[in-house]
Motif scaffolding. Structure first.
Motif, short mmCIF file in Angstrom:
data_model
loop_
_atom_site.label_atom_id
_atom_site.label_comp_id
_atom_site.label_asym_id
_atom_site.label_seq_id
_atom_site.Cartn_x
_atom_site.Cartn_y
_atom_site.Cartn_z
N ILE A 91 2.07 -3.04 -7.93
CA ILE A 91 1.73 -1.61 -7.90
C ILE A 91 0.50 -1.37 -7.04
O ILE A 91 0.45 -0.43 -6.23
CB ILE A 91 1.49 -1.10 -9.33
N LEU A 92 -0.51 -2.25 -7.18
CA LEU A 92 -1.73 -2.12 -6.37
C LEU A 92 -1.40 -2.29 -4.89
O LEU A 92 -1.89 -1.55 -4.03
CB LEU A 92 -2.75 -3.17 -6.80
N GLY A 93 -0.55 -3.28 -4.58
CA GLY A 93 -0.15 -3.49 -3.18
C GLY A 93 0.58 -2.31 -2.60
O GLY A 93 0.35 -1.91 -1.46
N ILE A 94 1.47 -1.71 -3.41
CA ILE A 94 2.22 -0.53 -2.98
C ILE A 94 1.27 0.62 -2.65
O ILE A 94 1.42 1.32 -1.64
CB ILE A 94 3.23 -0.11 -4.06
N LEU A 95 0.27 0.84 -3.52
CA LEU A 95 -0.70 1.92 -3.29
C LEU A 95 -1.48 1.68 -2.00
O LEU A 95 -1.72 2.61 -1.22
CB LEU A 95 -1.65 2.03 -4.48
N ILE A 96 -1.89 0.44 -1.76
CA ILE A 96 -2.64 0.12 -0.53
C ILE A 96 -1.77 0.34 0.69
O ILE A 96 -2.22 0.92 1.70
CB ILE A 96 -3.15 -1.34 -0.58
N ILE A 97 -0.50 -0.07 0.62
CA ILE A 97 0.42 0.13 1.75
C ILE A 97 0.57 1.61 2.05
O ILE A 97 0.49 2.05 3.21
CB ILE A 97 1.80 -0.50 1.44
N ALA A 98 0.81 2.41 1.00
CA ALA A 98 1.02 3.84 1.19
C ALA A 98 -0.22 4.52 1.76
O ALA A 98 -0.13 5.30 2.72
CB ALA A 98 1.42 4.49 -0.13
N VAL A 99 -1.38 4.23 1.19
CA VAL A 99 -2.62 4.87 1.66
C VAL A 99 -2.94 4.46 3.09
O VAL A 99 -3.29 5.30 3.94
CB VAL A 99 -3.80 4.52 0.72
N SER A 100 -2.81 3.17 3.40
CA SER A 100 -3.11 2.71 4.75
C SER A 100 -2.15 3.31 5.76
O SER A 100 -2.56 3.70 6.87
CB SER A 100 -3.05 1.18 4.82
N GLY A 101 -0.88 3.44 5.38
CA GLY A 101 0.10 4.03 6.29
C GLY A 101 -0.19 5.50 6.55
O GLY A 101 -0.14 5.96 7.70
N ILE A 102 -0.52 6.25 5.50
CA ILE A 102 -0.80 7.67 5.67
C ILE A 102 -2.08 7.88 6.48
O ILE A 102 -2.14 8.76 7.35
CB ILE A 102 -0.90 8.35 4.29
N VAL A 103 -3.12 7.07 6.21
CA VAL A 103 -4.37 7.15 7.00
C VAL A 103 -4.08 6.88 8.46
O VAL A 103 -4.58 7.59 9.36
CB VAL A 103 -5.42 6.15 6.45
N ASN A 104 -3.29 5.86 8.73
CA ASN A 104 -2.95 5.51 10.11
C ASN A 104 -2.20 6.62 10.80
O ASN A 104 -2.48 6.98 11.95
CB ASN A 104 -2.14 4.22 10.13
N ILE A 105 -1.22 7.22 10.10
CA ILE A 105 -0.42 8.30 10.67
C ILE A 105 -1.30 9.51 10.99
O ILE A 105 -1.22 10.10 12.07
CB ILE A 105 0.71 8.69 9.71
N ARG A 106 -2.18 9.88 10.04
CA ARG A 106 -3.05 11.03 10.26
C ARG A 106 -4.03 10.79 11.41
O ARG A 106 -4.32 11.68 12.20
CB ARG A 106 -3.81 11.36 8.97
N LYS A 107 -4.52 9.56 11.51
CA LYS A 107 -5.44 9.23 12.59
C LYS A 107 -4.74 9.32 13.94
O LYS A 107 -5.27 9.87 14.91
CB LYS A 107 -6.01 7.82 12.37
N GLN A 108 -3.52 8.75 14.03
CA GLN A 108 -2.78 8.80 15.28
C GLN A 108 -2.40 10.23 15.65
O GLN A 108 -2.40 10.62 16.81
CB GLN A 108 -1.50 7.96 15.16
N ARG A 109 -2.11 11.06 14.62
CA ARG A 109 -1.75 12.44 14.87
C ARG A 109 -2.91 13.20 15.46
O ARG A 109 -2.77 14.03 16.34
CB ARG A 109 -1.27 13.08 13.56
#
Length: 288
Positions: A270-288
């Motif tokens: 569960i912790l790994g899933i949360l880290i994956i989701a947060v890192s992915g969303i941060v990356n997407i927003r940064k690239q946007r």
């Protein structure tokens, strides 16, 4: 103002299509895990491609313009079909041997691979925040496969390979959507998948029961729908807008895993899933 409203409507439609695609994709994954425990992976892929044609029948008129497609586009369609074969074969092999939620979490490395490809292949500038998000995402993947003992195995690596190929499929799909209808791209990949699996795996065959045939049908139909809806959603909305929807698959995978396989994710997962989701969303927003 009218153009703005049209843009908003297209984006909303794309988000809706992408969300529906993720649900269908998760249903296909759960069906595949049920089936690969009793049937060879190659046979499951054959039925996936066969039943995958059913959702495409209702849009047959889109295939009338096939003769007008330039040869260069056909080569790209062949390349996409080959990538789809590798992606699905790797995912089905992985989901046969490790938990549904774990293999799904690993598959979400795809957006991280997209960032790497953008920097290495497309020479795009990737900032420190994005690189940090990529590193955090891979840390999350390691945690998601850790449940009381280091459970990283060769099959976890196969799932990671599937994510890498999926990233390439997504980039190529976006490129093809500029010139080819989504339904055509989906149909071409399905034909290539069926041809390959029939040639490679037709000698390994078990006669399915009526119950299993219904699950095979569900898997193929939801798989065909997900392929079309992913392509259509990507065509209607920017990737940066709809990409965070990708992470809803973790909710569906956890739900299906618990209902059908009695899988209860460990705290580290569960912790790994949360880290994956947060890192992915941060990356997407940064690239946007």
């Amino acid at each position: 103002m009218t153009d703005f409203n049209i843009s908003i409507n297209r984006t909303g439609l794309g988000a809706l299509q992408y969300g529906a695609a993720i649900l269908c994709l998760s249903a296909m994954d759960a069906s595949a895990k049920l089936l690969t425990s009793s049937y060879p992976v190659g046979e499951v892929l054959i039925f996936r491609s066969l039943f995958g044609f059913l959702p495409l029948i209702f849009s047959w008129r889109s295939f009338i313009a096939l003769a007008n497609i330039p040869p260069a586009i056909w080569l790209l369609q062949l390349l996409r079909g080959a990538l789809v074969i590798g992606c699905m074969l790797a995912f089905f092999v992985a989901v046969k041997h490790i938990s549904l939620v774990s293999v799904t979490a690993i598959s979400l490395a795809a957006p991280l691979f997209m960032t790497i490809f953008a920097a290495v292949l497309l020479r795009e500038t990737v900032g420190l925040v994005s690189w940090g998000a990529v590193g955090a995402g891979f840390l999350g993947i390691c945690l998601a496969t850790y449940d009381g003992g280091l459970s990283w195995s060769a099959y976890s690596g196969v799932a990671l390979l599937s994510a890498l190929l999926y990233a390439l499929v997504a980039i190529l799909t976006k490129h093809l959507s500029r010139t080819v209808p989504a339904i055509v791209t989906t149909g071409c990949s399905n034909v290539i998948l069926l041809a390959f699996c029939t040639i490679a795996f037709s000698d390994i065959w078990l006669l399915p029961s009526a119950h299993d045939l219904s699950i095979l049908a569900i898997m193929g139909i939801t798989g065909g729908l997900s392929s079309y809806l992913l392509a259509a959603g990507t065509a209607h909305a920017d990737v940066s807008v709809i990409a965070p929807i990708e992470y809803t698959i973790l909710v569906w995978a956890t739900t299906f895993g618990y209902i059908f396989f009695n899988e209860v994710p460990a705290l580290s997962t569960i912790l790994g899933i949360l880290i994956i989701a947060v890192s992915g969303i941060v990356n997407i927003r940064k690239q946007r």
